[in-house]
Design an enzyme around this catalytic site. Structure first.
Site, PDB file in Angstrom:
ATOM      1  N   GLY A 156      21.491  61.526  34.269  1.00 25.04           N
ATOM      2  CA  GLY A 156      20.939  62.731  33.663  1.00 25.04           C
ATOM      3  C   GLY A 156      21.797  63.956  33.906  1.00 25.04           C
ATOM      4  N   SER A 157      21.144  65.100  34.046  1.00 22.25           N
ATOM      5  CA  SER A 157      21.861  66.382  34.111  1.00 22.25           C
ATOM      6  C   SER A 157      22.654  66.596  35.389  1.00 22.25           C
ATOM      7  CB  SER A 157      20.859  67.528  33.930  1.00 22.25           C
ATOM      8  OG  SER A 157      20.283  67.480  32.645  1.00 22.25           O
ATOM      9  N   THR A 158      22.562  65.698  36.354  1.00 22.55           N
ATOM     10  CA  THR A 158      23.366  65.849  37.572  1.00 22.55           C
ATOM     11  C   THR A 158      24.855  65.738  37.276  1.00 22.55           C
ATOM     12  OG1 THR A 158      23.133  63.486  38.092  1.00 22.55           O
ATOM     13  CG2 THR A 158      21.540  65.003  39.105  1.00 22.55           C
ATOM     14  N   VAL A 159      25.235  65.231  36.074  1.00 23.98           N
ATOM     15  CA  VAL A 159      26.660  65.122  35.739  1.00 23.98           C
ATOM     16  C   VAL A 159      27.182  66.341  34.988  1.00 23.98           C
ATOM     17  CG1 VAL A 159      26.456  62.605  35.619  1.00 23.98           C
ATOM     18  CG2 VAL A 159      26.357  63.948  33.509  1.00 23.98           C
ATOM     19  N   LYS A 160      26.332  67.303  34.710  1.00 24.03           N
ATOM     20  CA  LYS A 160      26.802  68.474  33.945  1.00 24.03           C
ATOM     21  C   LYS A 160      27.933  69.234  34.641  1.00 24.03           C
ATOM     22  CE  LYS A 160      22.640  69.060  31.164  1.00 24.03           C
ATOM     23  NZ  LYS A 160      21.346  69.736  31.010  1.00 24.03           N
TER      24      LYS A 160
END
Length: 569
Positions: free
Chosen positions: A294-298
């Protein structure tokens, strides 16, 4: 005297001489045999006696201990006794078998059956690893052919807290799971050999003669800090129970050298009593289970955008009206953020802005930047069953694949890999191999990004835990935190995603300005209302790191002005 009487006397004398001669020959034969056995060839009787009373008995080697980084014991082999019998000595109708069966809580019929079915054997276990009290009771029965053998039983003082990490051994003290299996060759000692005398009752007597001494296994000092392990265990367990989640995992890594300081999973198990458990209960989710991050890779998407030269910290991205259509699919933000910069992208967690960056960056470059953070690669820890995850080849990417990869869909990682990826941000662009063993000296890593770029992105990430960000509940008083939340829909078995099932994610670095620790948290399928990573997983980080900063004596880097003046004085 008549001829007949004379003949009878001659016959009697002949017979008497024959008998005498026979006795003399027998005496000579016995005498010769006695001389042969006692003088000329004495080894025969010695061998026969030894064969009946001497045995070469293995000396069990002590398995090495697993210790935490401060020397606290995590796994210990303690001496115990096992009961065995010799079916060639113990009679089936031995009256005290009933008493033995009662002491050991086994069936007397089973005992007699085992004696009968193993009549040609000299060694059969009755019961393994009994308590000292039972050992004394067995010894007091003094049953001919029943004896005690010293062995070792593995004991885990920390129980559930380190269960998935350490794993366990089997009844023969051989590693079966976790680090017990990883380091089994080092932990396992080399058995010795002792020549023992056995009495008429089948029991070994005396100290015997040591033929070969046993060599104990090596003690291994792990990188784990038991204090942080306890903190993480209790915080994760509380969060999983509070949100009625299916499971959870958390990992803390020292960004400077890649040492794992804590690794926990929920639900856990008691390695000292595994009755009724299945193999699924022993799975180390932090290493084996894969999920879309999810958004932890942004932050990694932002890194790629900055590296491409197409974006800088002042770049403005239009996210209006809060919906972005790509290849017939809608990519949505929580609300319409309008025109935002890269720092706001991370603060508000904009899917649209992240997707627009990914669509501008050349696919091969985007893939390489993600790979440089360690995704879809071995961590270097060599943990049993470790999953590498997946990062699909860019040659098969569609436009939608690139857009969704920017916020963590279409790839798979583990909690351990996610924590390791954040160490690259914290270690100024150096990818370190992960280690579960306390290292000595400097550990070499691989530089994959410039230090200036990592500091620039960390500075942007600090907004996430500040007012207006998605991770305010991850804040740690007096410390800066560089972090990112994530909320990913759970993939459905038949394809697609569940509409109402999620994985709550969080990853962070502390202190942000002078990083020491990176932590990743994944809580699977929370129920009861809250499911956003900022509400479910982020508080775990805050609770653990508040204690960790104190325990590790890490200096604050975000003190109020009046505290700074006092510290300077």
């Amino acid at each position: 005297m008549s001829r007949q009487q004379n003949k009878s006397m001659q016959t009697g004398a002949w017979r008497l001489n024959l008998v005498r001669s026979g006795f003399i020959l027998i005496a000579i034969g016995l005498g010769w045999r006695l001389i042969d056995l006692q003088v000329l060839n004495p080894d025969f009787l010695r061998y026969q006696g030894d064969a009946r009373h001497l045995r070469q008995v293995p000396v069990v080697a002590h398995r090495g201990m697993l210790l935490d980084r401060h020397g606290e014991p995590l796994a210990i082999s303690t001496p115990v006794h096992s009961v065995w019998l010799n079916p060639q000595v113990v009679a089936e109708d031995e009256p005290r078998l009933n008493e033995l069966a009662n002491v050991l809580a086994v069936s007397v019929d089973n005992l007699r059956s085992r004696i009968a079915s193993n009549a040609r054997r000299e060694f059969v276990y009755v019961r393994r690893h009994i308590t000292p009290e039972l050992s004394e009771q067995v010894r007091a029965l003094n049953i001919r052919g029943v004896a005690l053998q010293r062995e070792y039983k593995r004991y885990y003082p920390t129980g559930e807290v380190t269960a998935h990490l350490l794993g366990f051994t089997n009844i023969d003290d051989v590693g079966q799971e976790g680090l017990e299996l990883s380091y089994d060759a080092l932990l396992t000692g080399v058995p010795g050999l002792r020549r023992m005398v056995r009495d008429s009752r089948g029991n070994f007597v005396g100290g015997g003669e040591l033929i070969r001494p046993a060599k104990a296994g090596e003690n291994i000092q792990l990188s784990i800090d038991l204090r942080l392990q306890y903190l993480t265990y209790h915080a994760l367990k509380s969060a999983v129970e509070r949100h009625n989640a299916s499971s959870g995992s958390a990992v803390i890594i020292d960004v400077r050298n890649g040492e794992v300081l804590a690794m926990v999973n929920q639900p856990s198990f008691n390695p000292n009593n595994r009755a009724g458990l299945s193999s699924a209960d022993f799975r180390n989710r932090a290493v084996i289970d894969l999920f879309e991050p999810g958004s932890t890779v942004k932050p990694f998407t932002v890194v790629s955008g900055l590296r491409s030269g197409l974006f800088d910290e002042k770049s403005i991205i239009n996210t209006h009206p809060g919906v972005f259509r790509v290849s017939g699919h809608n990519i949505r933000d929580f609300r319409d953020y309008g025109m935002i910069d890269l720092a706001t992208l991370l603060q508000k967690s904009s899917n649209i802005a992240a997707s627009k960056i990914a669509l501008e960056v050349e696919p091969r470059q985007l893939w390489q930047d993600f790979a440089n953070f360690g995704f879809a690669q071995e961590s270097g820890a060599y943990f049993p069953g470790e999953a590498m995850g997946s990062l699909p080849d860019p040659s098969v990417w569609r436009t939608l694949d690139r857009a969704t990869l920017a916020y963590g869909y279409g790839m798979a990682t583990s909690t351990l890999q996610l924590a390791r990826a954040y160490t690259v941000l914290g270690n100024d662009g150096i990818l370190m191999p992960v280690s579960f063993v306390k290292t000595s000296g400097k550990v070499r890593g691989k530089r994959v990004f410039s230090s200036d770029l990592m500091r620039q992105v960390r500075s942007m990430m600090k907004l996430s835990s500040q007012p207006g960000g998605t991770a305010t509940r991850a804040a740690v008083s007096n410390y800066t935190v560089a972090s990112k939340t994530g909320t990913a829909r759970k993939a459905a078995a038949g394809g697609g995603y569940h509409e109402d099932r999620y994985q709550s994610l969080f990853a962070g670095i502390i202190p942000a300005d002078n990083p020491r620790l990176a932590m990743a948290i994944m809580i699977d399928d929370p129920k009861g209302g809250d499911y956003y990573g900022g509400l479910v997983a982020a508080p775990v980080f805050s609770e653990v790191m508040t204690g960790a900063m104190r325990l590790l004596n890490i200096a604050p880097d975000d003190l109020p002005d009046h505290h700074l003046k006092v510290a300077q004085q």
